[in-house]
Enzyme design. Sequence first.
Site, short mmCIF file in Angstrom:
data_model
loop_
_atom_site.label_atom_id
_atom_site.label_comp_id
_atom_site.label_asym_id
_atom_site.label_seq_id
_atom_site.Cartn_x
_atom_site.Cartn_y
_atom_site.Cartn_z
N THR A 72 4.15 1.96 7.87
CA THR A 72 3.39 2.29 7.44
C THR A 72 2.55 0.86 6.11
O THR A 72 2.92 -0.03 6.84
CB THR A 72 3.24 3.11 5.81
OG1 THR A 72 1.97 3.70 5.31
CG2 THR A 72 4.09 2.37 4.87
N ASN A 73 1.31 1.20 5.39
CA ASN A 73 0.44 -0.03 4.80
C ASN A 73 0.47 0.90 3.29
O ASN A 73 0.88 1.58 2.95
CB ASN A 73 -0.42 -0.31 5.57
CG ASN A 73 -1.24 0.75 5.76
OD1 ASN A 73 -1.42 0.95 4.47
ND2 ASN A 73 -1.20 1.58 6.66
N ASP A 74 0.26 -0.47 2.49
CA ASP A 74 -0.50 -0.19 1.11
C ASP A 74 -1.74 0.67 0.57
O ASP A 74 -1.77 0.10 0.00
CB ASP A 74 -0.32 -1.90 0.70
CG ASP A 74 0.83 -3.13 0.82
OD1 ASP A 74 1.93 -1.72 0.48
OD2 ASP A 74 0.57 -3.58 0.59
N SER A 75 -2.32 1.33 1.91
CA SER A 75 -3.05 2.29 1.31
C SER A 75 -2.68 3.29 0.90
O SER A 75 -2.72 4.02 0.69
CB SER A 75 -4.17 2.29 2.62
OG SER A 75 -5.25 3.34 2.23
N ALA B 69 -6.18 3.41 7.00
CA ALA B 69 -5.62 2.58 7.31
C ALA B 69 -4.62 3.24 8.27
O ALA B 69 -3.22 3.06 7.89
CB ALA B 69 -4.97 1.97 6.52
#
Length: 401
Positions: free
Chosen positions: A211-214, A278
């Site tokens: 995943t990512n930090d969004s 994101a």
Amino acid sequence: MLKGKKVVVYVTGGIAVYKAADLVRRLIKAGATVRVAMTKSATEFVTPLTFQILSKHHVYIDTFDEREGDKVSHIYLADWSDLAIVAPATANSLAKIANGIADNFVSTALLATTAPIFIVPTMNQHMLENAATIRNIQVLENDGHFIMEPDTGFLAEGYEGKGRFPDPSEIIDTIQGFLLNLEKNLPLKNQKVVITAGGTKERIDPVRYITNDSSGKMGYSLAVAARNLGAEVYLISTSKVLKTPYGVTLVSVETAEQMHQAVNAEFEKAAIVIMAAAVSDYRPSHISNKKIKKNEQEMVLRLVKNTDILATLGNQKKDQFLIGFAAETHNIQEYAKDKLIKKKADMIVANDVSKPNAGFNKDTNEVSIFMMDEEPIELTVNSKQAIAEEILAIALTKMKK
């Protein structure tokens, strides 16, 4: 919707009066000018001074306390208001309003009020369920007043039941929706706006994912801004922690593919589509149905490319206004312009997520807006809500051309 509104909060006598103080504070924070009137019973729970300090205005209590010779106070207050809120509204006050009884300042001013009246019933569950109270609420609804559903929870009497004063933030959200329904000329009235939010997750096994930090905060702010312009908002989100804005339809997804399917389902009838999420560029080629155990010093994870949702939408759009986001750490202009052309978007909102006041998990943002054959528009550091409102304001001017 509350910005610039003149609001009178009518406080009647119940234990929940202390919560009305927070409601007044939140109304002012939302941009309303607030004045307060109280029944004498309400002053037994919280002093008028509390509301006077919060509102910066004299608190009205006594019908015969006429402080200004050229004004009849209860008529002046009724005529002054754009919105009347009765919170908390006791069973006694409901009965008076429903039957046109005017025997104190609050009931007299409400009888003279022609502005919309928003009522928050708050009482013991047995009182709420009494046939007389049910009948009075029905009369009030038939008269065109808005009645907010009380909460269920631990009551002052020491047991669980229905009749609690709702969280003031819930009341504010409900008021916003109530006011929206009264507006006739909002620029996005009856138009569908589709917004994506959050970072997608691509499973490796039942306990791990890419995943990512969004956080999704920018997408949720855009949903509120679009709702406030009258839009029918579909928010396609991966977030499990952010509260769904009042009046917004939430579609929960996790993966990029699920997000693609959800956007496709709403795309054809949308006026605006905003890809604020994101989206993971890649996903594991294989998802293990069991937790992968640690065996070797290294593990090779094979990734395959996800569908480029923004590019797909760009190729199939007709009259939709398509907005993409570009979260970058360098070469912002170069990458944003390239994305605008390749994805066939109408607008790219780019930001440098390495900056301290912008990007993921922040409450503020600063962005550059790119459109074909135009110089970038720079939006300096502001709350994400304010940035969202500016983005939509710019989009509306371009849609009209």
